[in-house]
Every structure is written in structure tokens, then in C-alpha cells.
Design a protein around this motif. Structure first.
Motif, PDB file in Angstrom:
ATOM      1  N   SER A  20       0.800  -1.227   0.000  1.00 32.77           N
ATOM      2  CA  SER A  20       0.000   0.000   0.000  1.00 32.77           C
ATOM      3  C   SER A  20       0.831   1.273   0.000  1.00 32.77           C
ATOM      4  CB  SER A  20      -0.932   0.014   1.222  1.00 32.77           C
ATOM      5  OG  SER A  20      -0.182   0.055   2.424  1.00 32.77           O
ATOM      6  N   GLN A  46      -6.250   1.615   5.205  1.00 28.68           N
ATOM      7  CA  GLN A  46      -7.019   1.127   4.061  1.00 28.68           C
ATOM      8  C   GLN A  46      -7.099   2.168   2.954  1.00 28.68           C
ATOM      9  OE1 GLN A  46     -10.819  -0.613   4.958  1.00 28.68           O
ATOM     10  NE2 GLN A  46     -11.417  -0.736   2.800  1.00 28.68           N
ATOM     11  N   ASP A  50      -6.541   1.444  -0.873  1.00 31.00           N
ATOM     12  CA  ASP A  50      -7.569   1.718  -1.874  1.00 31.00           C
ATOM     13  C   ASP A  50      -7.004   2.540  -3.024  1.00 31.00           C
ATOM     14  OD1 ASP A  50      -9.416   0.340  -0.375  1.00 31.00           O
ATOM     15  OD2 ASP A  50     -10.391   2.125   0.438  1.00 31.00           O
ATOM     16  N   PRO A  67      -6.148  -6.797   4.531  1.00 32.30           N
ATOM     17  CA  PRO A  67      -5.371  -6.455   5.734  1.00 32.30           C
ATOM     18  C   PRO A  67      -4.526  -7.633   6.197  1.00 32.30           C
ATOM     19  CG  PRO A  67      -7.659  -6.884   6.317  1.00 32.30           C
ATOM     20  CD  PRO A  67      -7.587  -6.929   4.818  1.00 32.30           C
TER      21      PRO A  67
END
Length: 259
Positions: A20, A46, A50, A67
Motif C-alpha cells: 500500500s 485502508q 484503496d 489487511p
């Protein structure tokens, strides 16, 4: 968890831990750019995950963000089960590439390193890489590949990084054993060892401290500090068809520093 839709029927799929942000984000995007679908993990943010999923969608690939705390082995079985469920959405039972990238650093002189700091490094970098790979083995396709991310600090020494570097040294030994033991399944396993990179790793010192950045650049034959894209592109190259016969190797991507 977020997903996008595919535009190809039989893509290769890579699982990138810590995908991420930082180097993991660059790896995921570089792999997607060459036609690979992505399962990426994030620990807590998150929104960042995303954003990477959306960027991969813009490249025309499918992605899912899940996760995962790589420091907690108790969660690995549930994570593997979720990966299996996500693969079913691709019409697949196995994925092709595992990139063990997730991790954090610690800066502490040897004499001041605490047992907790040491144990944290063991859990994240060594124990996590060992047992997550073990848990995911049934989901990795025969003929697939694994990349374990190490560090240039496992070869050259900078005071203050002993605990971190020791774990990366262990990861490099693990790579050689995995390459030997997974050979019957034609799974190639390699270590990729970045040098100093301009990210927020270690508080962003290499990126934000102009004096440190310049000092590293002066020690690097190619004359600059590494960028996240340098590492992402290297992982994509290693996992391309052209890297199929590379196995059990340590590949340092550091511009030749301290060569």
C-alpha cells in the motif's frame, strides 16, 4: 477490502505484502504495468491501499487489498483462507508470484537496542517471512516464483541498524534454502536487496535529509540515491519471463554503492 474487475481471462497474479505504500506500492504498480494482477496487503491504512487498487485499475488490471499484520503468525491461516477465496474470483486456485516485502526498520546503536526492538524485528522480518511463506505454499502455483526483500545493509554496515540487518541476513539464508527445497515444484526463489531509497522508511531520513541524501549519492557510482521506481522496476524485471532461470540469488539494487 476493495477489488476491481479484470480485463484478461488468464493473467498472472502476484501477492505483494506491504503493497500500500513505499517500495511495495511501486512493486505492485510495476507488476501491474506489465500485465500482472495484484493481491496486496496493508497493515492499517485502508485508504492508502484503496488508492493503489485504483491506480492498478487505471492500468487495466485487477487488484484486491487485504489487511495483514506480518508480525502476528496467528492471523496467517485466516489470511491464507481469504486469499483462496479471492483467487476463486479469478477462477483460480493458486497465484504465481509472492513478494515478501512488508516491514519496518529500527534505528538504535547496538549497545542501546532493547530486547523488545529485537523481538519486533524477528517477528516482522524473519518469523513473519518464514511462516507466511510456509502458510501460502499450497496457494503458490508450481513454476511460480518468490521474491524475499532484504537490504543492502546485510552486505555493508552502517552503525545503528544491527538488529534490522541481522534479520535481513536471515532472510537471505532462508532464500537459499527455499530455492533448494522448492526446486521440485519449479518455484524459483530469490532475494532482492535495495540500497538507500527515497521513501518514508526510517522516518523518511534518506528522502528528507538533504545532507544524508547527498552523502549517499556521493558514495554511489551512479551518482544519486535510489527511487521507489528503481526497486519496483527491478522486481517486475525479475518476475518477467526473462528472469525465469534466476534462482537462489541475492540481487542488490543499490546503484553500486560500496561495491
Amino acid at each position: 477490502m476493495t477489488t476491481t474487475t479484470p480485463n484478461a481471462s488468464t493473467p498472472r497474479i502476484a501477492l505483494v505484502t506491504g503493497g500500500s505504500r513505499g517500495l511495495g506500492r511501486s512493486m505492485a504498480l510495476a507488476l501491474a504495468a506489465q500485465g500482472t494482477d495484484i493481491v496486496l496487503t496493508y497493515r492499517s491504512n485502508q485508504a492508502e491501499a484503496d488508492a493503489v487498487v485504483a491506480a492498478i485499475a487505471a492500468l487495466g488490471r485487477r487488484a484486491v487489498a487485504l489487511p495483514l499484520d506480518v508480525s502476528t503468525t496467528a492471523g496467517f491461516a485466516g489470511f491464507a483462507a481469504e486469499v483462496g477465496r479471492q483467487l476463486a474470483g479469478w477462477g483460480r486456485e493458486r497465484f504465481d508470484f509472492l513478494v515478501n516485502n512488508a516491514g519496518v526498520g529500527v534505528y538504535a546503536p547496538f549497545a542501546e537496542t532493547t530486547e523488545q526492538q529485537f523481538d519486533d524485528m524477528v517477528a516482522i522480518h524473519l518469523k513473519g517471512t518464514f511462516f507466511l511463506t510456509q502458510k501460502l505454499l499450497p496457494l503458490i502455483a508450481d513454476g511460480g516464483r518468490i521474491v524475499n526483500v532484504s537490504s543492502g545493509l546485510a552486505r555493508f554496515s552502517y552503525p545503528g541498524y544491527a538488529a534490522y540487518a541481522v534479520m535481513k541476513g536471515g532472510v537471505e539464508v532462508l532464500t537459499r534454502y527455499l530455492a533448494a527445497e522448492l526446486g521440485p515444484r519449479r518455484i524459483a526463489v530469490n532475494t532482492l536487496a535495495p540500497g538507500a531509497i527515497e521513501t518514508d522508511f526510517g522516518g523518511g531520513a534518506v528522502r528528507d535529509n538533504a545532507e544524508l541524501n547527498a552523502r549517499i549519492a556521493q558514495s554511489t557510482p551512479l551518482g544519486r540515491v535510489g527511487l521507489p521506481e528503481d526497486i519496483g522496476d527491478a522486481v517486475a524485471a525479475l518476475l518477467s519471463d526473462g528472469g525465469r532461470w534466476i534462482n537462489g540469488q541475492r540481487i542488490e539494487v543499490a546503484g553500486g554503492i560500496h561495491g
